[in-house]
Scaffold this motif. Structure first.
Motif, PDB file in Angstrom:
ATOM      1  N   GLU A 371      -9.210  10.896   3.899  1.00  0.00           N
ATOM      2  CA  GLU A 371     -10.105  12.001   3.589  1.00  0.00           C
ATOM      3  C   GLU A 371     -11.469  11.795   4.257  1.00  0.00           C
ATOM      4  OE1 GLU A 371      -8.676  10.109   0.941  1.00  0.00           O
ATOM      5  OE2 GLU A 371      -6.913  11.420   1.007  1.00  0.00           O
ATOM      6  N   ILE A 372     -12.164  12.908   4.486  1.00  0.00           N
ATOM      7  CA  ILE A 372     -13.567  12.866   4.891  1.00  0.00           C
ATOM      8  C   ILE A 372     -14.382  12.820   3.604  1.00  0.00           C
ATOM      9  CG2 ILE A 372     -15.415  14.051   6.124  1.00  0.00           C
ATOM     10  CD1 ILE A 372     -13.266  15.404   7.821  1.00  0.00           C
ATOM     11  N   VAL A 373     -15.164  11.790   3.449  1.00  0.00           N
ATOM     12  CA  VAL A 373     -15.844  11.521   2.180  1.00  0.00           C
ATOM     13  C   VAL A 373     -17.345  11.674   2.363  1.00  0.00           C
ATOM     14  CG1 VAL A 373     -16.225   9.806   0.362  1.00  0.00           C
ATOM     15  CG2 VAL A 373     -14.001   9.922   1.521  1.00  0.00           C
ATOM     16  N   GLY A 374     -17.987  12.432   1.465  1.00  0.00           N
ATOM     17  CA  GLY A 374     -19.441  12.564   1.542  1.00  0.00           C
ATOM     18  C   GLY A 374     -19.948  13.755   0.765  1.00  0.00           C
ATOM     19  N   THR A 375     -21.197  14.081   0.974  1.00  0.00           N
ATOM     20  CA  THR A 375     -21.787  15.280   0.395  1.00  0.00           C
ATOM     21  C   THR A 375     -21.359  16.492   1.223  1.00  0.00           C
ATOM     22  OG1 THR A 375     -23.776  15.165   1.745  1.00  0.00           O
ATOM     23  CG2 THR A 375     -23.796  13.927  -0.335  1.00  0.00           C
ATOM     24  N   ALA A 376     -21.652  17.677   0.729  1.00  0.00           N
ATOM     25  CA  ALA A 376     -21.322  18.880   1.489  1.00  0.00           C
ATOM     26  C   ALA A 376     -21.988  18.853   2.860  1.00  0.00           C
ATOM     27  CB  ALA A 376     -21.747  20.119   0.706  1.00  0.00           C
ATOM     28  N   THR A 377     -23.215  18.323   2.908  1.00  0.00           N
ATOM     29  CA  THR A 377     -23.951  18.273   4.170  1.00  0.00           C
ATOM     30  C   THR A 377     -23.318  17.308   5.155  1.00  0.00           C
ATOM     31  OG1 THR A 377     -26.019  18.847   3.067  1.00  0.00           O
ATOM     32  CG2 THR A 377     -26.192  17.783   5.219  1.00  0.00           C
ATOM     33  N   THR A 378     -22.958  16.116   4.699  1.00  0.00           N
ATOM     34  CA  THR A 378     -22.399  15.129   5.623  1.00  0.00           C
ATOM     35  C   THR A 378     -20.971  15.485   6.030  1.00  0.00           C
ATOM     36  OG1 THR A 378     -21.740  13.697   3.769  1.00  0.00           O
ATOM     37  CG2 THR A 378     -23.883  13.278   4.784  1.00  0.00           C
ATOM     38  N   VAL A 379     -20.217  16.120   5.134  1.00  0.00           N
ATOM     39  CA  VAL A 379     -18.885  16.590   5.510  1.00  0.00           C
ATOM     40  C   VAL A 379     -19.013  17.688   6.562  1.00  0.00           C
ATOM     41  CG1 VAL A 379     -16.849  17.873   4.710  1.00  0.00           C
ATOM     42  CG2 VAL A 379     -17.705  15.920   3.387  1.00  0.00           C
ATOM     43  N   ALA A 380     -19.952  18.615   6.372  1.00  0.00           N
ATOM     44  CA  ALA A 380     -20.192  19.659   7.369  1.00  0.00           C
ATOM     45  C   ALA A 380     -20.633  19.048   8.698  1.00  0.00           C
ATOM     46  CB  ALA A 380     -21.229  20.648   6.859  1.00  0.00           C
ATOM     47  N   ASP A 381     -21.444  17.981   8.637  1.00  0.00           N
ATOM     48  CA  ASP A 381     -21.851  17.280   9.864  1.00  0.00           C
ATOM     49  C   ASP A 381     -20.626  16.794  10.638  1.00  0.00           C
ATOM     50  OD1 ASP A 381     -24.543  17.598   9.283  1.00  0.00           O
ATOM     51  OD2 ASP A 381     -24.787  15.580   8.443  1.00  0.00           O
ATOM     52  N   ARG A 382     -19.689  16.199   9.916  1.00  0.00           N
ATOM     53  CA  ARG A 382     -18.498  15.645  10.539  1.00  0.00           C
ATOM     54  C   ARG A 382     -17.638  16.755  11.146  1.00  0.00           C
ATOM     55  NH1 ARG A 382     -16.266  11.965  13.586  1.00  0.00           N
ATOM     56  NH2 ARG A 382     -14.171  11.314  12.944  1.00  0.00           N
ATOM     57  N   LEU A 383     -17.457  17.843  10.418  1.00  0.00           N
ATOM     58  CA  LEU A 383     -16.673  18.961  10.938  1.00  0.00           C
ATOM     59  C   LEU A 383     -17.348  19.577  12.162  1.00  0.00           C
ATOM     60  CD1 LEU A 383     -15.525  20.767   7.652  1.00  0.00           C
ATOM     61  CD2 LEU A 383     -14.425  18.893   8.897  1.00  0.00           C
ATOM     62  N   GLU A 384     -18.668  19.698  12.103  1.00  0.00           N
ATOM     63  CA  GLU A 384     -19.409  20.253  13.235  1.00  0.00           C
ATOM     64  C   GLU A 384     -19.252  19.364  14.468  1.00  0.00           C
ATOM     65  OE1 GLU A 384     -23.890  21.838  14.468  1.00  0.00           O
ATOM     66  OE2 GLU A 384     -23.581  20.859  12.528  1.00  0.00           O
ATOM     67  N   GLU A 385     -19.309  18.062  14.271  1.00  0.00           N
ATOM     68  CA  GLU A 385     -19.161  17.131  15.390  1.00  0.00           C
ATOM     69  C   GLU A 385     -17.809  17.303  16.069  1.00  0.00           C
ATOM     70  OE1 GLU A 385     -19.062  12.289  16.268  1.00  0.00           O
ATOM     71  OE2 GLU A 385     -18.963  13.056  14.215  1.00  0.00           O
ATOM     72  N   MET A 386     -16.742  17.366  15.273  1.00  0.00           N
ATOM     73  CA  MET A 386     -15.410  17.516  15.842  1.00  0.00           C
ATOM     74  C   MET A 386     -15.266  18.863  16.546  1.00  0.00           C
ATOM     75  SD  MET A 386     -12.861  15.750  13.023  1.00  0.00           S
ATOM     76  CE  MET A 386     -13.605  16.393  11.526  1.00  0.00           C
ATOM     77  N   PHE A 387     -15.787  19.906  15.916  1.00  0.00           N
ATOM     78  CA  PHE A 387     -15.640  21.258  16.452  1.00  0.00           C
ATOM     79  C   PHE A 387     -16.446  21.458  17.739  1.00  0.00           C
ATOM     80  CE2 PHE A 387     -17.243  25.730  16.357  1.00  0.00           C
ATOM     81  CZ  PHE A 387     -16.048  26.348  16.680  1.00  0.00           C
ATOM     82  N   THR A 388     -17.708  21.087  17.720  1.00  0.00           N
ATOM     83  CA  THR A 388     -18.565  21.341  18.880  1.00  0.00           C
ATOM     84  C   THR A 388     -18.243  20.421  20.052  1.00  0.00           C
ATOM     85  OG1 THR A 388     -20.288  19.879  17.980  1.00  0.00           O
ATOM     86  CG2 THR A 388     -20.453  22.229  17.469  1.00  0.00           C
ATOM     87  N   SER A 389     -17.541  19.320  19.799  1.00  0.00           N
ATOM     88  CA  SER A 389     -17.142  18.429  20.892  1.00  0.00           C
ATOM     89  C   SER A 389     -15.999  19.007  21.715  1.00  0.00           C
ATOM     90  CB  SER A 389     -16.719  17.068  20.330  1.00  0.00           C
ATOM     91  OG  SER A 389     -15.446  17.156  19.712  1.00  0.00           O
ATOM     92  N   GLY A 390     -15.379  20.077  21.210  1.00  0.00           N
ATOM     93  CA  GLY A 390     -14.227  20.652  21.904  1.00  0.00           C
ATOM     94  C   GLY A 390     -12.914  20.025  21.511  1.00  0.00           C
ATOM     95  N   ALA A 391     -12.937  19.149  20.485  1.00  0.00           N
ATOM     96  CA  ALA A 391     -11.713  18.486  20.057  1.00  0.00           C
ATOM     97  C   ALA A 391     -10.782  19.423  19.306  1.00  0.00           C
ATOM     98  CB  ALA A 391     -12.050  17.276  19.175  1.00  0.00           C
ATOM     99  N   CYS A 392     -11.309  20.538  18.802  1.00  0.00           N
ATOM    100  CA  CYS A 392     -10.491  21.452  18.013  1.00  0.00           C
ATOM    101  C   CYS A 392     -11.177  22.808  17.925  1.00  0.00           C
ATOM    102  CB  CYS A 392     -10.255  20.888  16.610  1.00  0.00           C
ATOM    103  SG  CYS A 392     -11.777  20.694  15.640  1.00  0.00           S
ATOM    104  N   ASP A 393     -10.466  23.775  17.334  1.00  0.00           N
ATOM    105  CA  ASP A 393     -10.993  25.125  17.148  1.00  0.00           C
ATOM    106  C   ASP A 393     -11.231  25.439  15.680  1.00  0.00           C
ATOM    107  OD1 ASP A 393     -10.768  26.015  19.988  1.00  0.00           O
ATOM    108  OD2 ASP A 393      -8.644  25.615  19.616  1.00  0.00           O
ATOM    109  N   GLY A 394     -11.116  24.447  14.836  1.00  0.00           N
ATOM    110  CA  GLY A 394     -11.274  24.621  13.404  1.00  0.00           C
ATOM    111  C   GLY A 394     -10.366  23.637  12.696  1.00  0.00           C
ATOM    112  N   PHE A 395      -9.993  23.946  11.444  1.00  0.00           N
ATOM    113  CA  PHE A 395      -9.295  22.951  10.643  1.00  0.00           C
ATOM    114  C   PHE A 395      -8.286  23.587   9.699  1.00  0.00           C
ATOM    115  CE2 PHE A 395     -13.531  21.557  11.726  1.00  0.00           C
ATOM    116  CZ  PHE A 395     -13.272  20.337  12.347  1.00  0.00           C
TER     117      PHE A 395
END
Length: 439
Positions: A371-395
Motif C-alpha cells: 500500500e501507499i501509506v501516508g496523509t492525503a497530501t503525501t499520498v497525492a504527492d506520490r500519485l502525482e509523481e507517478m502520473f506526471t513522470s509519464g509512468a501511467c495515465d491514472g490508477f
C-alpha cells in the motif's frame, strides 16, 4: 461536452469484487469492514453512488469462473479464512449499479476462452444500451484449470491458443456490435415502419476457433460498443493489449517498472498505428491514510497484522496457478504451473522478492502488493509523481477493506488531486469512452 481541461488529468477506476474483500487478504477482518451486506444490492448501490460522487471514470469487478482450490488441492483455505471469492455473478450486480447512477463506468470481467461471441456481445451490448454507454469489458483468457473444468474442458488450453481465440472472439464481437448502424429506428406509427432494415447487417464472421452469423439483436449504444479493458503482462498479453485495449490494468510495484511497462505498450501500439491516447495505462494501487504519517504507519502495520499467512499463500498459489505448498523456488514453479497462472501476479512477487530480499515462500505469505501509506497530501504527492513522470495515465484503486478505504480516498485524496488540477471537478462526458478521452 465542454472544452477539455488544458492540463492533463488522470483517470481513476475502482477495483471491486462481489464479496467482503477485494484485494487485501486480511481486509474483511478489519473492525470497520462491513460484513452484513455483501450479498445485498444496497452495498453495490452505495459503492456506485460514492464513486460517482467522487467523479471516478468507472469501476470494474474482478471475477473467477469458479472457486479456487489450488492451495493444498482444496477450497478449504478460501472458504474458511475468507478468501477473495466471487460470491455473486457481477452480471447480476452491474445492472443494479447502472440503475443507481448516470455517469459512472461499469466493467465486467468475462473470459474469451469459455464464452461464445454472440453471448458476450448480446449481454454486454444490452447493458451498454441500458446504461447510456457506460460499460467496459475486462477481457481475460482465464488462468486456471478449475475454470476450464467448470466450462466442460479437461484443462486450460495453452496460452498462445487462448490469445489467438481471444483475438477472434473480439473480432467477432466487434462485427456483431457493428451489425447495427446508427439511428435505425423510424417509429412511424402512421406508415407502420418501426425501423430501417437496411441499417441492420449480418456479421458472417468465421475464424479458426469461433464463428457467428448475426446480426446482433441489440442496437448500437451511445458509445458505439463497450470499452475494452485488459490486464495481460506476458509478451503475448502485451501484444493483445496493444491491438485491443482502451484501458490496461497493470500491477507494477515501482515507478521505474511502471515506466518501462508503459513505454513497451506505447511502442507496440505505435507499431499498430495506434496513438498513446487510445489507451489508458492504469497501475493498481491501495492506500492507507492517516491524519499524520505516524498514524498512517500504525494503521498499515495493523492492517498487515490481519493477514492470515495460510490464506495469503493460498491467494498467491491461486494467482500463480501452482500449489506453493509443493513449490520451493522459481525453478520448480514453472513446471508446476503448466498452462496456468497470471503473469502479472508472478511479476509482482518477483519484484517484491528483489526489492525486499525475500524468498518465494516469504513473498507469498506476505502478499506481493504494497500500500501507499501516508496523509492525503503525501499520498497525492506520490500519485502525482507517478502520473506526471509519464509512468501511467491514472490508477486502478483497490480497497483494502470495505467501505472505509474507498470512502477515505474519495473524501480526502480526490479533493487534493482536484485542487492540484490533476483530476476532474465534474464529468464532461456522458459515456465511459468519453471519460477516457477527456483526460
Amino acid at each position: 461536452m465542454s472544452e477539455r481541461s488544458p492540463k492533463r488529468q488522470m483517470h481513476l477506476v475502482a477495483y471491486l469484487k462481489t464479496g467482503p474483500t477485494a484485494r487485501h487478504v486480511g481486509g474483511w477482518r478489519h473492525p470497520e469492514a462491513r460484513l452484513d451486506d455483501f450479498l445485498r444490492p444496497d452495498r453495490y448501490v452505495d459503492t456506485a453512488r460514492m464513486l460517482e460522487a467522487a467523479k471516478f471514470d468507472g469501476c470494474f469487478f474482478a471475477d473467477l469462473f469458479g472457486l479456487y482450490d489450488i492451495h493444498g488441492g482444496s477450497h478449504d483455505a478460501y472458504v474458511r479464512r475468507g478468501g477473495q471469492i466471487s460470491w455473486l455473478d457481477p452480471k447480476v450486480v452491474l445492472p443494479v449499479m447502472a440503475a443507481a447512477t448516470t455517469r459512472l463506468g461499469l466493467g465486467a470481467t468475462l473470459s474469451s476462452t469459455f464464452h461464445m461471441p454472440y453471448e458476450l456481445a448480446r449481454w454486454l451490448g444490452s447493458l451498454d444500451v441500458m446504461s447510456g454507454g457506460r460499460v467496459a469489458w475486462n477481457v481475460v483468457t482465464s488462468a486456471t484449470d478449475l475454470e476450464a473444468r467448470n466450462a466442460g474442458l479437461h484443462e486450460l488450453p495453452p496460452k498462445e491458443s487462448r490469445y489467438d481465440r481471444a483475438d477472434e472472439v473480439l473480432e467477432a464481437c466487434c462485427a456483431l456490435w457493428d451489425s447495427w448502424d446508427e439511428d435505425p429506428f423510424v417509429l412511424d406509427k402512421e406508415a407502420g415502419v418501426f425501423a430501417d432494415p437496411d441499417k441492420v447487417h449480418y456479421a458472417n464472421y468465421e475464424g479458426k476457433y469461433v464463428r457467428t452469423r448475426g446480426p446482433l439483436s441489440i442496437p448500437r449504444s451511445a458509445q458505439g460498443r463497450p470499452v475494452l479493458m485488459q490486464a495481460g503482462s506476458s509478451d503475448r498479453g502485451r501484444a493483445f493489449a496493444a491491438r485491443w485495449a482502451e484501458v490496461i490494468f497493470t500491477a507494477q510495484r515501482g515507478i521505474g517498472d511502471m515506466r518501462d511497462f508503459a513505454a513497451d505498450i506505447r511502442d507496440r501500439m505505435q507499431a499498430r498505428g495506434r496513438a498513446p491516447g487510445d489507451c489508458a495505462i492504469l497501475p493498481a494501487i491501495s492506500v492507507v491514510l492517516g491524519e499524520t504519517e505516524s498514524i498512517a504507519r500504525e494503521r498499515a502495520e495493523y492492517l498487515q497484522s490481519l493477514i492470515d499467512p495460510e490464506l495469503a499463500t493460498a491467494n498467491s498459489s491461486s494467482r500463480l496457478g501452482a500449489d506453493l505448498t509443493r513449490v520451493s523456488d522459481g525453478r520448480t514453479l514453472a513446471a508446476a504451473q503448466g498452462n496456468q497462472g497470471i503473469r502479472g501476479a508472478e511479476l509482482v512477487l518477483e519484484q517484491a522478492m528483489k526489492a525486499e530480499g525475500m524468498t518465494l515462500a516469504e513473498a507469498a505469505r506476505r502478499g506481493g502488493e504494497r500500500e501507499i501509506v501516508g496523509t492525503a497530501t503525501t499520498v497525492a504527492d506520490r500519485l502525482e509523481e507517478m502520473f506526471t513522470s509519464g509512468a501511467c495515465d491514472g490508477f486502478v484503486v483497490a480497497p483494502t477493506y470495505h467501505p472505509g478505504m474507498l470512502e477515505q480516498f474519495c473524501r480526502s485524496v480526490v479533493p487534493e488531486l482536484q485542487r492540484r488540477g490533476l483530476f476532474r471537478q465534474d464529468y464532461r462526458a456522458t459515456t465511459l469512452r468519453g471519460h477516457l478521452r477527456d483526460g
